[in-house]
Scaffold this motif. Structure first.
Motif: not given
Length: 321
Positions: A216, A236-237, A262-264
């Motif tokens: 995560d 993802p995410g 859509q990674l941060r």
């Protein structure tokens, strides 16, 4: 008074400007307090100061040490908050463009006495020794902000700590374990991975190894050497939280993976005074014993600096008076 200080900048051989000797007693301005130092911890920032990074040549000699714990004149035990800035700026001292750290503009903690703004002397929990409290202000505060303020992780989720034997990394392992995360960590050697496991990591892997599942969040202090692995390890995410780049500051961005999954990517620097108070309370309540790999009298500071340069220790290096 006794002090460990940088006599001049030395970009190529920093330990040659490391001096153990006497410095003048500090003056105490209005709104500031004098703290008798009992313990102080070593950070990479101190090596950068010896090299002359982030400090002007006319500010030498500079007493080293961002972190510390000690006693006020009335005997109160305190932990030092190293960021000197204006909390009125967005409610966060770390966002103040004029902020400074001890050793950048103001003399540091590797001395008999250090002078700081009164608000920078934070009450020390009774459950922490002076040596344990001395590691909190930089590495542990950075780890606390990365995990609890920036990452968005919840108990039960999986976190990956890259290079899990350094000060911030060992703090992340211990904090993540106490907070109910599933903690994975990477390390270059069996010995470094064993330290992470001893501190509570659920699983450890060689650097760059394929993981059994994606995570995560990844916690990065290494930079170029681990960045590609960090990107590939995320769900993802997911998020990469970055507070350092010891192997180099210019990793390949892998922008296609970044936007498609859509990674941060989130930066973190130090923390607020309020976050330090929360960290101290959490460590005390959870019964966490911070990892201290080497504890030395301050007179033997050169030995500690050499150990940091050589990567010979895990956790934090602490000097005591």
């Amino acid at each position: 008074m006794f002090a460990v200080y940088a006599s001049e900048p030395n970009p190529t051989e920093p330990l040659k400007s490391l001096t153990v000797g006497e410095r003048p007693e500090p003056e105490v301005a209005d709104g500031w307090v004098s703290v008798d130092v009992a313990a102080a911890s070593l950070n990479m920032h101190d090596l950068w100061t010896l090299r002359g990074v982030g400090i002007k040549p006319d500010q030498f000699p500079m007493i080293l040490g961002c972190d510390g714990a000690g006693r006020l004149a009335d005997g109160s035990e305190v932990v030092l908050y190293p960021v000197i800035g204006d909390a009125a700026v967005a409610g966060d001292e770390t966002l103040d463009p004029k902020r400074s750290l001890l050793t950048e503009k103001y003399q540091g903690t590797f001395a008999d006495t250090v002078v700081v703004p009164a608000r920078n002397a934070v009450p020390k929990p009774a459950g922490l020794s002076m040596a344990q409290a001395a590691v909190m202000g930089t590495a542990w505060l950075t780890a606390y902000r990365m995990l609890f303020v920036k990452s968005g992780l919840r108990p039960g989720q999986t976190m990956l700590v890259q290079g899990a034997s350094g000060g911030v990394a060992t703090a992340l392992v211990q904090l993540g374990r106490a907070a109910g995360m599933q903690v994975w960590a990477t390390g270059r050697t069996d010995a470094k991975r064993a330290v992470a496991e001893r501190l509570g990591a659920d699983a450890t892997f060689p650097s760059g190894a394929r993981l059994p599942a994606r995570v995560d969040a990844v916690f990065e202090t290494v930079g170029e050497a681990t960045w590609a692995h960090s990107m590939k390890s995320l769900k993802p995410g997911g998020a990469i939280v970055v507070s350092g780049s010891t192997s180099g500051p210019n990793p390949g961005a892998d922008l296609q993976r970044l936007f498609f999954l859509q990674l941060r990517v989130i930066g973190a620097t130090m923390g607020t005074r309020g976050e330090l108070a929360d960290l101290l309370a959490f460590v005390a309540q959870a019964g966490i014993t911070p990892e201290i790999g080497l504890e030395l009298p301050m007179e033997q500071a050169e030995e500690g600096f050499s150990a940091m340069l050589g990567g010979d220790t895990t956790g934090k290096i602490v000097f005591t008076r």
